[in-house]
Design a protein around this motif. Structure first.
Motif, PDB file in Angstrom:
ATOM      1  N   ALA A 489       0.855  -1.193   0.000  1.00  0.00           N
ATOM      2  CA  ALA A 489       0.000   0.000   0.000  1.00  0.00           C
ATOM      3  C   ALA A 489       0.888   1.239   0.000  1.00  0.00           C
ATOM      4  N   ILE A 490       0.729   2.045  -1.033  1.00  0.00           N
ATOM      5  CA  ILE A 490       1.558   3.262  -1.134  1.00  0.00           C
ATOM      6  C   ILE A 490       0.671   4.432  -0.731  1.00  0.00           C
ATOM      7  N   SER A 491       1.130   5.192   0.235  1.00  0.00           N
ATOM      8  CA  SER A 491       0.280   6.265   0.768  1.00  0.00           C
ATOM      9  C   SER A 491       1.146   7.479   1.093  1.00  0.00           C
ATOM     10  N   THR A 492       1.197   8.418   0.142  1.00  0.00           N
ATOM     11  CA  THR A 492       2.082   9.591   0.331  1.00  0.00           C
ATOM     12  C   THR A 492       1.301  10.901   0.343  1.00  0.00           C
ATOM     13  N   GLN A 493      -0.056  10.818   0.257  1.00  0.00           N
ATOM     14  CA  GLN A 493      -0.839  12.063   0.213  1.00  0.00           C
ATOM     15  C   GLN A 493      -1.707  12.143   1.467  1.00  0.00           C
ATOM     16  N   LYS A 494      -1.406  13.136   2.305  1.00  0.00           N
ATOM     17  CA  LYS A 494      -2.112  13.225   3.597  1.00  0.00           C
ATOM     18  C   LYS A 494      -3.624  13.299   3.405  1.00  0.00           C
ATOM     19  N   GLY A 495      -4.061  13.990   2.359  1.00  0.00           N
ATOM     20  CA  GLY A 495      -5.496  14.148   2.110  1.00  0.00           C
ATOM     21  C   GLY A 495      -6.195  12.826   1.798  1.00  0.00           C
ATOM     22  N   LEU A 496      -5.450  11.811   1.439  1.00  0.00           N
ATOM     23  CA  LEU A 496      -6.059  10.525   1.080  1.00  0.00           C
ATOM     24  C   LEU A 496      -5.736   9.437   2.111  1.00  0.00           C
ATOM     25  N   LYS A 497      -5.173   9.881   3.252  1.00  0.00           N
ATOM     26  CA  LYS A 497      -4.714   8.919   4.268  1.00  0.00           C
ATOM     27  C   LYS A 497      -5.847   8.002   4.738  1.00  0.00           C
ATOM     28  N   GLU A 498      -6.988   8.605   5.130  1.00  0.00           N
ATOM     29  CA  GLU A 498      -8.097   7.790   5.659  1.00  0.00           C
ATOM     30  C   GLU A 498      -8.585   6.800   4.606  1.00  0.00           C
ATOM     31  N   LYS A 499      -8.645   7.268   3.382  1.00  0.00           N
ATOM     32  CA  LYS A 499      -9.131   6.384   2.310  1.00  0.00           C
ATOM     33  C   LYS A 499      -8.184   5.181   2.141  1.00  0.00           C
ATOM     34  N   MET A 500      -6.890   5.448   2.266  1.00  0.00           N
ATOM     35  CA  MET A 500      -5.924   4.332   2.168  1.00  0.00           C
ATOM     36  C   MET A 500      -6.047   3.411   3.377  1.00  0.00           C
ATOM     37  N   GLU A 501      -6.358   3.993   4.520  1.00  0.00           N
ATOM     38  CA  GLU A 501      -6.535   3.154   5.715  1.00  0.00           C
ATOM     39  C   GLU A 501      -7.722   2.195   5.504  1.00  0.00           C
ATOM     40  N   ASN A 502      -8.784   2.704   4.901  1.00  0.00           N
ATOM     41  CA  ASN A 502      -9.940   1.831   4.614  1.00  0.00           C
ATOM     42  C   ASN A 502      -9.514   0.651   3.748  1.00  0.00           C
ATOM     43  N   CYS A 503      -8.743   0.991   2.784  1.00  0.00           N
ATOM     44  CA  CYS A 503      -8.278  -0.011   1.828  1.00  0.00           C
ATOM     45  C   CYS A 503      -7.442  -1.094   2.536  1.00  0.00           C
ATOM     46  N   ILE A 504      -6.564  -0.645   3.416  1.00  0.00           N
ATOM     47  CA  ILE A 504      -5.705  -1.578   4.158  1.00  0.00           C
ATOM     48  C   ILE A 504      -6.572  -2.479   5.052  1.00  0.00           C
ATOM     49  N   GLU A 505      -7.589  -1.886   5.694  1.00  0.00           N
ATOM     50  CA  GLU A 505      -8.487  -2.678   6.556  1.00  0.00           C
ATOM     51  C   GLU A 505      -9.213  -3.744   5.732  1.00  0.00           C
ATOM     52  N   GLU A 506      -9.637  -3.365   4.550  1.00  0.00           N
ATOM     53  CA  GLU A 506     -10.346  -4.329   3.677  1.00  0.00           C
ATOM     54  C   GLU A 506      -9.463  -5.540   3.380  1.00  0.00           C
ATOM     55  N   VAL A 507      -8.193  -5.279   3.158  1.00  0.00           N
ATOM     56  CA  VAL A 507      -7.253  -6.363   2.851  1.00  0.00           C
ATOM     57  C   VAL A 507      -7.029  -7.230   4.084  1.00  0.00           C
ATOM     58  N   ARG A 508      -6.777  -6.584   5.222  1.00  0.00           N
ATOM     59  CA  ARG A 508      -6.474  -7.331   6.449  1.00  0.00           C
ATOM     60  C   ARG A 508      -7.676  -8.166   6.892  1.00  0.00           C
ATOM     61  N   ALA A 509      -8.881  -7.653   6.649  1.00  0.00           N
ATOM     62  CA  ALA A 509     -10.086  -8.398   7.033  1.00  0.00           C
ATOM     63  C   ALA A 509     -10.191  -9.720   6.269  1.00  0.00           C
ATOM     64  N   ARG A 510      -9.524  -9.802   5.111  1.00  0.00           N
ATOM     65  CA  ARG A 510      -9.555 -11.047   4.315  1.00  0.00           C
ATOM     66  C   ARG A 510      -8.291 -11.883   4.540  1.00  0.00           C
ATOM     67  N   GLY A 511      -7.502 -11.517   5.538  1.00  0.00           N
ATOM     68  CA  GLY A 511      -6.304 -12.290   5.866  1.00  0.00           C
ATOM     69  C   GLY A 511      -5.075 -11.881   5.070  1.00  0.00           C
ATOM     70  N   GLY A 512      -5.228 -10.902   4.164  1.00  0.00           N
ATOM     71  CA  GLY A 512      -4.082 -10.458   3.355  1.00  0.00           C
ATOM     72  C   GLY A 512      -3.054  -9.729   4.220  1.00  0.00           C
ATOM     73  N   LYS A 513      -1.804  -9.782   3.802  1.00  0.00           N
ATOM     74  CA  LYS A 513      -0.736  -9.097   4.535  1.00  0.00           C
ATOM     75  C   LYS A 513      -0.454  -7.754   3.854  1.00  0.00           C
ATOM     76  N   VAL A 514      -0.024  -6.788   4.667  1.00  0.00           N
ATOM     77  CA  VAL A 514       0.153  -5.436   4.114  1.00  0.00           C
ATOM     78  C   VAL A 514       1.549  -4.902   4.411  1.00  0.00           C
ATOM     79  N   LEU A 515       2.186  -4.415   3.347  1.00  0.00           N
ATOM     80  CA  LEU A 515       3.420  -3.636   3.500  1.00  0.00           C
ATOM     81  C   LEU A 515       3.052  -2.198   3.175  1.00  0.00           C
ATOM     82  N   LEU A 516       3.226  -1.313   4.138  1.00  0.00           N
ATOM     83  CA  LEU A 516       2.870   0.099   3.914  1.00  0.00           C
ATOM     84  C   LEU A 516       4.117   0.884   3.511  1.00  0.00           C
ATOM     85  N   VAL A 517       3.973   1.678   2.459  1.00  0.00           N
ATOM     86  CA  VAL A 517       5.072   2.541   2.009  1.00  0.00           C
ATOM     87  C   VAL A 517       4.599   3.976   2.181  1.00  0.00           C
TER      88      VAL A 517
END
Ligand code: M6R
Length: 576
Positions: A489-517
């Protein structure tokens, strides 16, 4: 794609020059190679599958005064000796090396000829042999009949000359000190020549042991101006690194600084005033260069308030009714030789519209075709996977947007001076190496970085991965996410931080692993993190792609592949 190199000399054994030329051209293809030469008035050919060193083993001690050579990227027909160039006509009288594609080769086949290979080039060789008259007329007549692209070097039995023809594929000639050389790329001339001649489409040339004589499409002799080679950055070595790709990744800070100083030095003559009058901009490119266009368009929209759109060259070519006179068409290409991009630039030129080339190679065909040129100063890029050319394209397009908007470039200078490369931590690498299914996810400019990260990993590590827009995950790709999936997950824009967090949660809820950049903290749990240096958001596409380049490189090496020469690919894609 493919590279051709041909030479003629009365003084020296030309085989060595041709072979060393082919070695410099192998970025254009390295499936197989071959050489054709004249020995006691007879045409002879030696071919080898794989790299040039395989050919060298077969031609030790070979001597000749006239030779044509080829390094192949397979288009028509499998990788084999039969399909390697040179190809000889059935009567044995014409021997040809070819870069390009003859589109109508099936229609040009003759019932009287038995074809040994599956190539379009063998058909071309026979077509030339079937024409009447002297070698140059035969070649001219054959060229009139073919549809497609070609740069060819041809030997005719009984003639101590090399005949050249070109349409849409590059070809240049250099003459000095009793050596005459032709090549697909002028860098081949670096060591021995001070100047060269670049052939234009539908021109012909005859090389004899002393000279090069040029002809137009009607066979009329023409004079050509030479290009001086002294300012051209030819030399590329690995600088003690094992791979060009690693060296080029590491060179990025230097390349960015060079680009800054070139644009802000007093000598820079580019007239941005002329470009300011355009209200609309349309970017066109392929591959990695297409990704830099996506960032470039964002800069023009956000920094200058201009209307900007982006097309893949291979798609733009076949779109209808999209042209506008008030638009500046921007063609971005590291090599300036990419066939689809060139074809689009030609289409725009033919319509009389204005165009700008953003290229990394001086004297390339794209620069010739466009009204304006915005060079990138990445220095010669050898590895097939584009790294420093990409970040320099983005940086150049940022300077371009700032200049068009009449905005200060002080922060750009600061970035150029502060930008450094950070190595990937070993624990990050070990974490990533566990996965075979990897998705790159981002929004806005980070979506572009996710596309580029996925392209790098596919290209050199052969992993089946995808770049996805964060918001699109739940529209399909999420179905593929399981415990064995890594989402970067690439997240470099503060204005889109929450939206990226949602995305990460969606992945983790399905057991996927996340590397945040990212360069900032997020309120979600992740499995691993790469912390980026913190720069203004406009620079983050440059900053955030570097760890992804390193990740791809390390993955490739871990799997035992050569990053500089990925399978099935070539540096310069000169066929459509
Ligand atoms: O020379 P160009 O920039 O026009 O090349 C375009 C693509 O072929 C190129 O970027 C390709 O996608 C790279 N191998 C990606 O690393």
């Amino acid at each position: 794609m493919c590279g051709i190199c041909a030479g003629i000399s009365e003084k020296i054994n030309i085989i060595q020059d041709v072979v060393s030329g082919l070695k410099k051209l192998d970025y254009r293809g390295y499936d197989s190679c071959g050489i054709g030469y004249i020995d006691e008035k007879q045409i002879k050919v030696v071919k080898a599958v794989g790299q040039i060193k395989n050919l060298e083993k077969k031609i030790q001690n070979l001597e000749a005064k006239i030779a044509i050579g080829h390094t192949r990227w397979a288009t028509h027909g499998i990788v084999s000796e039969e399909n390697s160039h040179p190809h000889i006509s059935q009567d044995g009288k014409v021997c040809l090396v070819h870069n390009g594609i003859i589109e109508n080769y099936e229609n040009l086949k003759s019932k009287e000829v038995v074809y040994y290979s599956q190539t379009d080039t063998e058909v071309f060789a026979n077509l030339i042999a079937q024409q009447q008259g002297e070698p140059l007329s035969k070649l001219r007549m054959a060229c009139q009949k073919v549809v497609g692209s070609f740069a060819v070097a041809v030997l005719f039995e009984g003639h101590d000359e090399i005949y050249l023809a070109k349409r849409s594929s590059p070809l240049a000639v250099a003459v000095e000190n009793g050596v005459v050389l032709a090549s697909s790329d002028i860098s081949v001339f670096a060591e021995k020549f001070k100047s060269c001649y670049i052939l234009d489409d539908d021109e012909f040339c005859v090389l004899n042991s002393k000279n090069a004589i040029f002809f137009d499409k009607n066979g009329k002799k023409i004079e050509k101006n030479c290009v001086f080679l002294k300012n051209y950055d030819f030399f590329a070595d690995k600088n003690n690194e094992k791979y060009f790709m690693l060296k080029e990744i590491k060179e990025q800070p230097m390349a960015i600084r060079k680009t800054y100083f070139e644009y802000f030095s007093k000598e820079n003559k580019l007239d941005f005033e002329l470009l300011k009058k355009f209200k609309r901009f349309h970017f066109v490119a392929c591959g990695t260069a297409y990704h830099s266009c996506l960032i470039g368009a964002k800069y023009l929209k956000e920094i200058c308030g201009k209307d900007a759109q982006v097309s893949l060259a291979s798609e733009f070519r076949y779109e209808k009714n999209i042209y506008s006179k008030r638009c500046l068409y921007i063609f971005v290409s590291q090599s300036g030789e990419t066939a689809d991009t060139l074809a689009c630039a030609k289409m725009i030129k033919d319509k009389g519209y204005k165009s700008l080339a953003v290229t990394n190679v001086p004297y390339c065909s794209l620069n010739n075709m466009c009204d304006f040129v915005l060079p990138t100063f990445a220095g010669k890029e050898i590895a097939v996977a584009s790294t420093k050319a990409y970040t320099c394209q983005i940086f150049t397009l940022l300077i371009f947007a700032q200049m068009l908007a009449n905005k200060s470039c002080e922060h750009i200078k600061k970035f150029a001076l502060d930008f450094k490369i950070q190595n990937l931590r070993e624990d990050v690498l070990q974490f990533i190496f566990q996965f075979k299914k990897i998705f790159f996810v981002g929004r806005g400019q980070d979506y572009v970085t996710s596309l580029e990260g996925a392209l790098k990993l596919k290209e050199i590590a052969y992993l089946n991965c995808l770049g996805i827009a964060g918001g699109e995950l739940k529209h399909g790709t999420l179905a593929l996410v399981d415990e064995e999936t890594l989402v970067i997950a690439i997240s470099t824009q503060k204005g889109l931080k929450e939206k990226m967090e949602n995305c990460i949660e969606e992945v983790r809820a399905r057991g996927g692993k996340v590397l945040l950049v990212s360069q900032f903290e997020h309120n979600v749990k992740v499995d691993c993190k790469i912390v980026l240096p913190d720069f203004k958001e406009d620079f983050m596409p440059i900053i955030s792609v570097v760890p992804l380049q390193l990740l791809a490189l390390n993955f490739c090496l871990k799997l035992g592949y050569n990053p500089d020469k990925p399978r099935n690919l070539a540096k310069s894609v000169t066929v459509e």
